[in-house]
Design a protein around this motif. Structure first.
Motif, PDB file in Angstrom:
ATOM      1  N   VAL A  41       0.850  -1.192   0.000  1.00 42.48           N
ATOM      2  CA  VAL A  41       0.000   0.000   0.000  1.00 42.48           C
ATOM      3  C   VAL A  41       0.886   1.242   0.000  1.00 42.48           C
ATOM      4  O   VAL A  41       1.872   1.310   0.728  1.00 42.48           O
ATOM      5  CB  VAL A  41      -0.939  -0.001   1.224  1.00 42.48           C
ATOM      6  CG1 VAL A  41      -1.808   1.246   1.247  1.00 42.48           C
ATOM      7  CG2 VAL A  41      -1.811  -1.260   1.225  1.00 42.48           C
ATOM      8  N   TYR A  75      -5.643  -7.760   2.443  1.00 40.08           N
ATOM      9  CA  TYR A  75      -6.686  -7.249   1.551  1.00 40.08           C
ATOM     10  C   TYR A  75      -8.026  -7.171   2.272  1.00 40.08           C
ATOM     11  O   TYR A  75      -8.394  -8.059   3.039  1.00 40.08           O
ATOM     12  CB  TYR A  75      -6.812  -8.152   0.328  1.00 40.08           C
ATOM     13  CG  TYR A  75      -7.949  -7.753  -0.577  1.00 40.08           C
ATOM     14  CD1 TYR A  75      -7.797  -6.714  -1.480  1.00 40.08           C
ATOM     15  CD2 TYR A  75      -9.177  -8.395  -0.504  1.00 40.08           C
ATOM     16  CE1 TYR A  75      -8.839  -6.330  -2.301  1.00 40.08           C
ATOM     17  CE2 TYR A  75     -10.229  -8.017  -1.329  1.00 40.08           C
ATOM     18  CZ  TYR A  75     -10.049  -6.979  -2.222  1.00 40.08           C
ATOM     19  OH  TYR A  75     -11.084  -6.596  -3.025  1.00 40.08           O
ATOM     20  N   GLU A 127      -6.125   2.376  -7.405  1.00 42.42           N
ATOM     21  CA  GLU A 127      -6.440   3.332  -6.349  1.00 42.42           C
ATOM     22  C   GLU A 127      -7.564   2.798  -5.481  1.00 42.42           C
ATOM     23  O   GLU A 127      -8.602   2.352  -5.982  1.00 42.42           O
ATOM     24  CB  GLU A 127      -6.832   4.688  -6.943  1.00 42.42           C
ATOM     25  CG  GLU A 127      -7.006   5.749  -5.879  1.00 42.42           C
ATOM     26  CD  GLU A 127      -7.260   7.124  -6.464  1.00 42.42           C
ATOM     27  OE1 GLU A 127      -7.122   8.105  -5.710  1.00 42.42           O
ATOM     28  OE2 GLU A 127      -7.601   7.227  -7.665  1.00 42.42           O
ATOM     29  N   ARG A 128      -7.352   2.854  -4.177  1.00 42.42           N
ATOM     30  CA  ARG A 128      -8.378   2.444  -3.227  1.00 42.42           C
ATOM     31  C   ARG A 128      -9.355   3.596  -3.005  1.00 42.42           C
ATOM     32  O   ARG A 128      -9.086   4.738  -3.381  1.00 42.42           O
ATOM     33  CB  ARG A 128      -7.744   2.047  -1.886  1.00 42.42           C
ATOM     34  CG  ARG A 128      -6.807   0.898  -1.989  1.00 42.42           C
ATOM     35  CD  ARG A 128      -6.277   0.351  -0.690  1.00 42.42           C
ATOM     36  NE  ARG A 128      -6.211   1.244   0.456  1.00 42.42           N
ATOM     37  CZ  ARG A 128      -5.688   0.928   1.622  1.00 42.42           C
ATOM     38  NH1 ARG A 128      -5.145  -0.271   1.811  1.00 42.42           N
ATOM     39  NH2 ARG A 128      -5.660   1.781   2.615  1.00 42.42           N
ATOM     40  N   TRP A 139     -11.891  -1.936   0.071  1.00 42.85           N
ATOM     41  CA  TRP A 139     -10.895  -1.048  -0.516  1.00 42.85           C
ATOM     42  C   TRP A 139     -11.307  -0.451  -1.860  1.00 42.85           C
ATOM     43  O   TRP A 139     -10.944   0.651  -2.190  1.00 42.85           O
ATOM     44  CB  TRP A 139      -9.592  -1.795  -0.737  1.00 42.85           C
ATOM     45  CG  TRP A 139      -8.770  -1.998   0.479  1.00 42.85           C
ATOM     46  CD1 TRP A 139      -9.039  -1.575   1.748  1.00 42.85           C
ATOM     47  CD2 TRP A 139      -7.540  -2.685   0.534  1.00 42.85           C
ATOM     48  NE1 TRP A 139      -8.046  -1.965   2.591  1.00 42.85           N
ATOM     49  CE2 TRP A 139      -7.101  -2.654   1.872  1.00 42.85           C
ATOM     50  CE3 TRP A 139      -6.760  -3.337  -0.403  1.00 42.85           C
ATOM     51  CZ2 TRP A 139      -5.916  -3.230   2.288  1.00 42.85           C
ATOM     52  CZ3 TRP A 139      -5.583  -3.915   0.009  1.00 42.85           C
ATOM     53  CH2 TRP A 139      -5.166  -3.866   1.340  1.00 42.85           C
ATOM     54  N   PHE A 140     -11.987  -1.227  -2.673  1.00 39.65           N
ATOM     55  CA  PHE A 140     -12.270  -0.823  -4.045  1.00 39.65           C
ATOM     56  C   PHE A 140     -13.779  -0.771  -4.274  1.00 39.65           C
ATOM     57  O   PHE A 140     -14.534  -1.463  -3.600  1.00 39.65           O
ATOM     58  CB  PHE A 140     -11.628  -1.809  -5.031  1.00 39.65           C
ATOM     59  CG  PHE A 140     -10.142  -1.934  -4.843  1.00 39.65           C
ATOM     60  CD1 PHE A 140      -9.289  -0.917  -5.223  1.00 39.65           C
ATOM     61  CD2 PHE A 140      -9.590  -3.070  -4.265  1.00 39.65           C
ATOM     62  CE1 PHE A 140      -7.907  -1.021  -5.032  1.00 39.65           C
ATOM     63  CE2 PHE A 140      -8.218  -3.192  -4.074  1.00 39.65           C
ATOM     64  CZ  PHE A 140      -7.383  -2.154  -4.455  1.00 39.65           C
TER      65      PHE A 140
END
Length: 112
Positions: free
Chosen positions: A6, A101, A66-67, A105-106
């Motif tokens: 990250v 993970y 990109e998160r 996040w996404f």
């Protein structure tokens, strides 16, 4: 559990991904140069079970994404993905935060 590197910026993520790719290429050029394509910019895939040439070539380890929180991330290499290349060689010089993970996040993928 998948571990990701990250980063605060896209540039940091890209620089680290490039370092990983260069580490892999250096090892391959030293120990198995026959799997580098003619132009020298990609590794020719081989089937691990048989060693025969696969249809694909690769020039990247991962594409940083990109998160939702604005940080950038990509999956950390693991020994299972590397065949004979030592993990310590692949991640040599990498300085990054490692995080497990998380699904949050996404953004959710669009359903068409």
């Amino acid at each position: 559990m998948m571990i990701y590197y990250v980063f605060d910026t896209e540039n940091e993520a890209i620089a680290t991904e490039n370092l990983i790719v260069n580490n892999i290429k250096s090892w391959v050029e030293t120990y198995t140069p026959s799997v580098i394509n003619d132009s020298g910019d990609a590794i020719i895939g081989r089937r691990p079970q048989t060693g025969e040439v696969a249809s694909g070539q690769t020039s990247r380890w991962a594409i940083p994404k990109e998160r939702l929180d604005g940080k950038w991330a990509f999956q950390k290499p693991t020994a299972i993905h590397l065949g004979p290349i030592p993990l310590s060689t692949v991640i040599s010089g990498v300085t990054a935060v490692e995080q497990a993970y998380e699904d949050s996040w996404f953004p959710e993928p669009e359903v068409i």
